[in-house]
Structure formats: structure tokens, C-alpha cells
Design a protein around this motif. Structure first.
Motif, PDB file in Angstrom:
ATOM      1  N   LEU A  83       0.874  -1.071  -0.103  1.00 20.56           N
ATOM      2  CA  LEU A  83      -0.037  -0.122   0.047  1.00 20.56           C
ATOM      3  C   LEU A  83       1.230   1.058  -0.206  1.00 20.56           C
ATOM      4  CD1 LEU A  83      -3.200  -1.031   2.652  1.00 20.56           C
ATOM      5  CD2 LEU A  83      -2.700  -0.787   0.050  1.00 20.56           C
ATOM      6  N   THR A  84       2.211   1.131   1.032  1.00 21.78           N
ATOM      7  CA  THR A  84       2.988   2.309   1.116  1.00 21.78           C
ATOM      8  C   THR A  84       3.819   2.943  -0.717  1.00 21.78           C
ATOM      9  OG1 THR A  84       3.457   1.973   2.759  1.00 21.78           O
ATOM     10  CG2 THR A  84       5.323   3.642   1.825  1.00 21.78           C
ATOM     11  N   THR A  85       3.841   1.924  -1.101  1.00 21.56           N
ATOM     12  CA  THR A  85       4.762   1.663  -2.748  1.00 21.56           C
ATOM     13  C   THR A  85       3.364   2.439  -3.608  1.00 21.56           C
ATOM     14  OG1 THR A  85       5.393   0.115  -2.816  1.00 21.56           O
ATOM     15  CG2 THR A  85       5.757   0.694  -4.784  1.00 21.56           C
ATOM     16  N   VAL A  86       2.271   1.608  -3.330  1.00 21.92           N
ATOM     17  CA  VAL A  86       0.831   2.532  -4.253  1.00 21.92           C
ATOM     18  C   VAL A  86       0.215   3.722  -3.849  1.00 21.92           C
ATOM     19  CG1 VAL A  86      -1.686   2.064  -4.802  1.00 21.92           C
ATOM     20  CG2 VAL A  86       0.487   0.375  -5.137  1.00 21.92           C
ATOM     21  N   LEU A  87       0.255   3.604  -2.816  1.00 18.11           N
ATOM     22  CA  LEU A  87      -0.135   4.898  -2.548  1.00 18.11           C
ATOM     23  C   LEU A  87       0.411   6.456  -2.285  1.00 18.11           C
ATOM     24  CD1 LEU A  87      -2.791   3.999   0.425  1.00 18.11           C
ATOM     25  CD2 LEU A  87      -3.408   4.254  -1.821  1.00 18.11           C
ATOM     26  N   GLU A  96       8.044   6.257  -3.831  1.00 15.64           N
ATOM     27  CA  GLU A  96       8.510   6.464  -2.031  1.00 15.64           C
ATOM     28  C   GLU A  96       9.709   5.716  -2.024  1.00 15.64           C
ATOM     29  OE1 GLU A  96       8.307   1.929   0.467  1.00 15.64           O
ATOM     30  OE2 GLU A  96       7.541   1.937  -1.806  1.00 15.64           O
ATOM     31  N   SER A  97      10.844   5.929  -4.109  1.00 15.23           N
ATOM     32  CA  SER A  97      11.747   5.696  -3.521  1.00 15.23           C
ATOM     33  C   SER A  97      12.545   6.511  -2.687  1.00 15.23           C
ATOM     34  CB  SER A  97      12.196   4.857  -4.308  1.00 15.23           C
ATOM     35  OG  SER A  97      11.983   5.328  -5.377  1.00 15.23           O
ATOM     36  N   LYS A  98      12.046   8.128  -3.786  1.00 20.66           N
ATOM     37  CA  LYS A  98      12.841   9.243  -3.627  1.00 20.66           C
ATOM     38  C   LYS A  98      12.138   9.942  -2.254  1.00 20.66           C
ATOM     39  CE  LYS A  98      12.589  13.561  -5.787  1.00 20.66           C
ATOM     40  NZ  LYS A  98      11.763  14.272  -6.893  1.00 20.66           N
ATOM     41  N   MET A  99      11.523   9.209  -2.051  1.00 21.70           N
ATOM     42  CA  MET A  99      10.868   9.603  -0.816  1.00 21.70           C
ATOM     43  C   MET A  99      11.710   9.264   0.273  1.00 21.70           C
ATOM     44  SD  MET A  99       7.747   9.209   1.738  1.00 21.70           S
ATOM     45  CE  MET A  99       8.064   8.137   2.212  1.00 21.70           C
ATOM     46  N   ARG A 100      12.667   7.913   0.482  1.00 23.50           N
ATOM     47  CA  ARG A 100      12.855   7.036   1.533  1.00 23.50           C
ATOM     48  C   ARG A 100      14.670   7.457   1.301  1.00 23.50           C
ATOM     49  NH1 ARG A 100      10.857   2.780   3.772  1.00 23.50           N
ATOM     50  NH2 ARG A 100       8.533   2.272   2.810  1.00 23.50           N
ATOM     51  N   ALA A 101      15.009   7.887  -0.795  1.00 25.40           N
ATOM     52  CA  ALA A 101      16.505   8.396  -0.474  1.00 25.40           C
ATOM     53  C   ALA A 101      16.742   9.624   0.223  1.00 25.40           C
ATOM     54  CB  ALA A 101      16.536   8.830  -1.965  1.00 25.40           C
TER      55      ALA A 101
END
Length: 294
Positions: A83-87, A96-101
Motif C-alpha cells: 500500500l505504501t508503494t502504491v499510495l 516511495e523510493s525518492k522519499m526514502r532516499a
């Protein structure tokens, strides 16, 4: 791959009640603690180890939003990461990957250097969940370094998903245990990097959680805290504002708790890493020596 504590890890964990040293009495499997008790040598309190997870917290202290969020996470462990990946891109217009980076760079993992005494480098993630940050942390580490990643969480369901992740991939040096972020069961200054994502905002006492994060970090090391805050500098749609309100249903004041940092925190940096999430980085200085009297 087993992810519980090793026998050699026991001197690194402490009694959540009194901070005393622990001794393990029980059964080991593949060199890891499997079943038994970690008994405190100070107050005598026994802390259970079940199914490979040490449970170093008091159940009666898990109340209010802490208990509510654990019920939610225990009920949806398999859905959380998908859900995190999609939403994330749907609600925030950022991957999501840009946010985590954006927040992982504040851990400065590339600047880690081996200890002169040969002890391994140690990274702590409080609220490790299903372990979504583990592959990103591993990717940022310098090849060949001996690094332990310790993950704590109060949700047994989420830790179970994290254990499944570890069994499917190569994640040497990971330790998982159940613990409360208000009273972390570690001695002071143990970790070379400390990270907490998506948890501090629903703590019953976020100031206590921030103090604990600073306490267990080595002096000068970055402590990175990430949680929900609406970006006041962006023009957000009504849909995005409604989505944020739904995500932060547990509070009407989701914001960066900079004002609750320990009084001696230094090198404080607050930034938005996505429309819905802040990143707060700070460091703790060397402890002040007590004056000699008498």
C-alpha cells in the motif's frame, strides 16, 4: 536466515525497567536465542524470548495511540508495504523510493568508518516494521564493512513480515526484537546511526521517545526522525489534504516535534522529504561530566 539475538549480543541489551545487565536462560537455535528468559541481574525481572524474538517491553505500558496503532499494524502486516508503494505517488506525487532516499541520505552511511577496536558498526532502526529500509541501508554501506543492523518494533505482525524478508534475501548481521521506543533496552551510546520512521507522531510521549533515540546514539552521530507533516510550502489539492487527514487520523496536530528535542541536541536540521513527511536530523554531544564534590 534467523534474525534473533545471538548469545554474544546479550551484554548489549539492558533491562527496560532499571537498565541492569541481562542473563539468558533458555534454548538456542543456530546460535540465536530461541526460547527462554532474559533475566535482569539488578531488579530480577524476567523478559521472555519466544519464537526467536526477545520481548523487552511492558505490555501494560502499551496504551492509547501506541496500542491502537499496534492493532492496526498487526492486522495488516502483509498490506502495509504494498500500500505504501502504491499510495505514496498517488497521494504525494512523489515515488516511495525518492522519499526514502531523501531521509536515508541524512544518516550519512557512506561516512561510516571501522572502529579502531574492531567492534562492528551498529545501526538502529526504531519502528523497523517489515524492513522496507533494510535493502536501501545495505546499498548505501561501504562494501566489506562489518555492520549490524538492529531493528525494534512493537508489532509482532510487522516483525514477522520482516523475518520473511530476511529469509528471502541476504541480510547478514540483522537483529530484531520487540521493544518500546519510550524505553529502549540498550545501553547509552551503543549505535553509530539511529533512524526512526513513521512512529514518533503517535507515541503517547514523543519527547521521551526522542530522548531515547539520542541516548542510545554515539555522541556526534546523526539521529534521523521521519514522520507525517503537511508541507506548508506547497500548494496541495483538496484530495491531498483529505488524504493526509485520513492518514493522520490519530492526531489533529501532525507536525515535526522539533520543540521536543533534548535540550542539548545540536546540528538540528528540519526539512520536508515529501508533501506528507518531514525529516528531522540532530546529534547529541559528549555527555557532561558530573562535577567532583567532597
Amino acid at each position: 536466515m534467523s534474525s534473533g539475538l545471538k548469545a554474544g549480543d546479550v551484554p548489549l541489551v539492558t533491562c527496560p525497567d532499571c537498565g541492569g545487565t541481562l542473563v539468558f536462560h533458555g534454548q538456542e537455535e543456530e546460535g540465536r536465542l530461541a526460547w527462554g528468559w532474559l533475566r535482569c541481574g539488578g531488579c530480577g525481572e524476567p523478559w521472555p524470548v519466544k519464537r526467536g524474538l526477545a520481548r523487552l517491553y511492558r505490555e501494560d505500558a502499551v496504551r492509547g495511540t501506541d496500542r491502537l496503532m499496534r492493532v492496526i499494524y498487526d492486522g495488516l502486516p502483509a498490506l502495509h508495504d504494498p500500500l505504501t508503494t502504491v499510495l505514496t505517488p498517488l497521494f504525494q506525487s512523489v515515488s516511495e523510493s525518492k522519499m526514502r532516499a531523501g531521509y536515508l541520505r541524512r544518516l550519512e552511511l557512506g561516512a561510516l568508518r571501522p572502529h579502531a577496536d574492531g567492534t562492528p558498526l551498529r545501526i538502529l532502526e526504531v519502528g523497523v516494521g517489515a524492513g522496507a529500509n533494510l535493502p536501501l541501508i545495505r546499498r548505501e554501506l561501504v562494501t566489506g564493512q562489518e555492520v549490524e543492523v538492529w531493528g525494534v518494533d512493537l508489532s509482532e505482525g510487522m516483525l514477522g513480515r520482516c523475518q520473511q524478508r530476511l529469509r528471502k534475501g541476504r541480510y547478514p548481521g540483522v537483529r530484531l526484537l520487540m521493544a518500546d521506543g519510550h524505553t529502549l533496552p540498550f545501553r547509552a551510546g551503543l549505535f553509530d546511526r539511529v533512524l526512526s520512521v513513521g512512529g514518533i507522531g503517535n507515541y503517547r510521549d514523543p519527547a521521551a521517545g526522542l530522548r531515547e533515540l539520542g541516548r542510545v546514539a554515539k555522541p556526534g552521530t546523526p539521529v534521523v526522525v521521519v514522520d507525517e507533516q503537511l508541507d506548508a510550502g506547497r500548494r496541495l489539492s483538496l484530495f491531498q489534504r483529505a488524504a493526509f487527514r485520513a492518514i493522520t487520523f490519530y492526531t489533529r496536530d501532525a507536525h515535526c516535534p522539533r520543540e521536543l528535542l533534548p535540550s542539548r541536541a545540536e546540528d538540528v536540521l528540519e526539512e520536508q522529504v515529501s508533501p506528507f513527511f518531514y525529516c528531522l536530523r540532530f546529534r547529541m554531544p559528549e555527555p557532561v561530566a558530573a562535577p567532583v564534590t567532597g
